[in-house]
Design a protein around this motif. Structure first.
Motif, PDB file in Angstrom:
ATOM      1  N   ALA A   1      -6.669   0.733  -6.183  1.00 21.96           N
ATOM      2  CA  ALA A   1      -5.662   0.758  -4.909  1.00 21.96           C
ATOM      3  C   ALA A   1      -5.468   2.482  -4.297  1.00 21.96           C
ATOM      4  O   ALA A   1      -5.381   2.526  -3.240  1.00 21.96           O
TER       5      ALA A   1
ATOM      6  N   GLU B   1      -9.817  -2.750   3.406  1.00 22.06           N
ATOM      7  CA  GLU B   1      -9.304  -4.026   2.836  1.00 22.06           C
ATOM      8  C   GLU B   1     -10.362  -4.607   2.206  1.00 22.06           C
ATOM      9  O   GLU B   1     -10.221  -5.638   1.871  1.00 22.06           O
TER      10      GLU B   1
ATOM     11  N   ARG C   1     -10.595  -4.519  -1.482  1.00 20.19           N
ATOM     12  CA  ARG C   1      -9.539  -4.837  -1.981  1.00 20.19           C
ATOM     13  C   ARG C   1      -9.840  -5.741  -3.127  1.00 20.19           C
ATOM     14  O   ARG C   1     -10.767  -6.686  -3.166  1.00 20.19           O
TER      15      ARG C   1
ATOM     16  N   THR D   1       0.839  -1.113   0.013  1.00 19.89           N
ATOM     17  CA  THR D   1      -0.003  -0.027   0.101  1.00 19.89           C
ATOM     18  C   THR D   1       1.071   1.327  -0.048  1.00 19.89           C
ATOM     19  O   THR D   1       2.167   1.148   0.317  1.00 19.89           O
TER      20      THR D   1
ATOM     21  N   ASP E   1      -5.956   3.402  -0.819  1.00 19.32           N
ATOM     22  CA  ASP E   1      -4.838   4.240  -0.022  1.00 19.32           C
ATOM     23  C   ASP E   1      -5.255   5.586   0.439  1.00 19.32           C
ATOM     24  O   ASP E   1      -4.681   5.978   1.655  1.00 19.32           O
TER      25      ASP E   1
END
Length: 283
Positions: free
Chosen positions: A97, A89, A92, A8, A101
């Motif tokens: 991403a 998460e 995910r 990450t 983040d």
């Protein structure tokens, strides 16, 4: 620790900071490997975020590198010791991403300061307003992707309710207040929600009216996230391809100056609430 396939932004940031300390000490990878009794590849993979590192090892490396800033080292060791999955998460593989983040950045920030030009801040958006914004995406989102993004956007708001919630200052341009995403009814409800959220102890909303004219970086929105120590501050900016994260010292200083100058030209919190209320009455 096993290598990470996709570290990450926060994991990469820890590695970057360890590299900065090493380079500030004037050590090459080979020098550091000799001092630490390890190999260059392990250090390189740790500095890239591919390998995890313990808090104890962070302190050992910092000691060998001669880093004198104990508070900074403590903050890095705390980052290294973070374990467990954050709520983001769960998304995910379903969202970019960069979106995850950003959630992680907000979660760990001690304070947030943002300037928004055309949209309400993500942390202060209603469900209907957020949906209307996402419906403008190009190419259009599928129903599944729309629901995922909307769910994630609303979940981000929980950071404001945490016991250790960051103090937040949102500088919102008048243009964002007048953009009627979703139509007048949704826009009015969004303005009412903004007024309600601005009464939180940890939230300050300040308006940048059209009447002040130009201001620095007027073409883009910016989020400045304050870390536990100044060296760990991060700037997030929006791009057509997703969020970008900046942490070079010069860029951080420049963006602090941009936000300072923008805040100087904004109305104070009380004037801003009155201004938002007036616009809400006109919608």
């Amino acid at each position: 620790m096993p290598p990470r396939k996709a570290p990450t932004a926060r994991q990469r940031r820890l590695g970057v900071e360890l590299r900065k300390i090493r380079e500030h000490a004037g050590l090459t990878l080979a020098d550091a490997a000799t001092q630490l009794g390890t190999d260059r590849t392990s250090i390189s993979n740790t500095e890239s975020g591919r390998f995890g590192v313990s808090g104890e090892r962070v302190r050992t490396w910092a000691a060998h590198y001669g880093c004198p800033d104990a508070e900074y080292v403590d903050a890095l060791a705390a980052m290294a010791e973070e374990r467990g999955k954050g709520w983001w998460e769960d998304y995910r593989g379903e969202l970019s991403a960069g979106a995850l983040d950003l959630s992680e950045l907000e979660y760990h920030a001690t304070a947030l300061r943002a300037v928004q030009i055309m949209h309400m801040p993500g942390l202060l958006q209603t469900e209907d307003y957020a949906r209307a914004v996402f419906e403008e995406a190009v190419p259009p989102l599928s129903d599944v992707d729309l629901r995922r993004r909307l769910s994630h956007r609303l979940k981000r708001r929980d950071v404001l309710d945490r016991p250790s919630a960051p103090t937040c200052t949102f500088l919102i341009h008048e243009a964002a207040l007048r953009m009627e995403f979703g139509g007048r009814k949704i826009a009015r409800a969004q303005l009412d929600y903004l007024l309600k959220e601005s009464s939180r102890d940890n939230v300050t909303v300040r308006v940048v009216p059209f009447s002040v004219g130009g201001f620095p970086n007027a073409g883009s929105s910016t989020l400045y996230a304050y870390g536990s120590v100044p060296q760990l501050d991060t700037v997030q900016t929006d791009t057509p391809h997703g969020p970008a994260f900046l942490d070079a010292e010069t860029r951080l200083a420049n963006y602090r100056a941009v936000l300072d100058r923008t805040e100087e030209r904004s109305l104070d919190a009380v004037q801003s609430r009155d201004f938002i209320y007036e616009i809400a009455q006109q919608v």
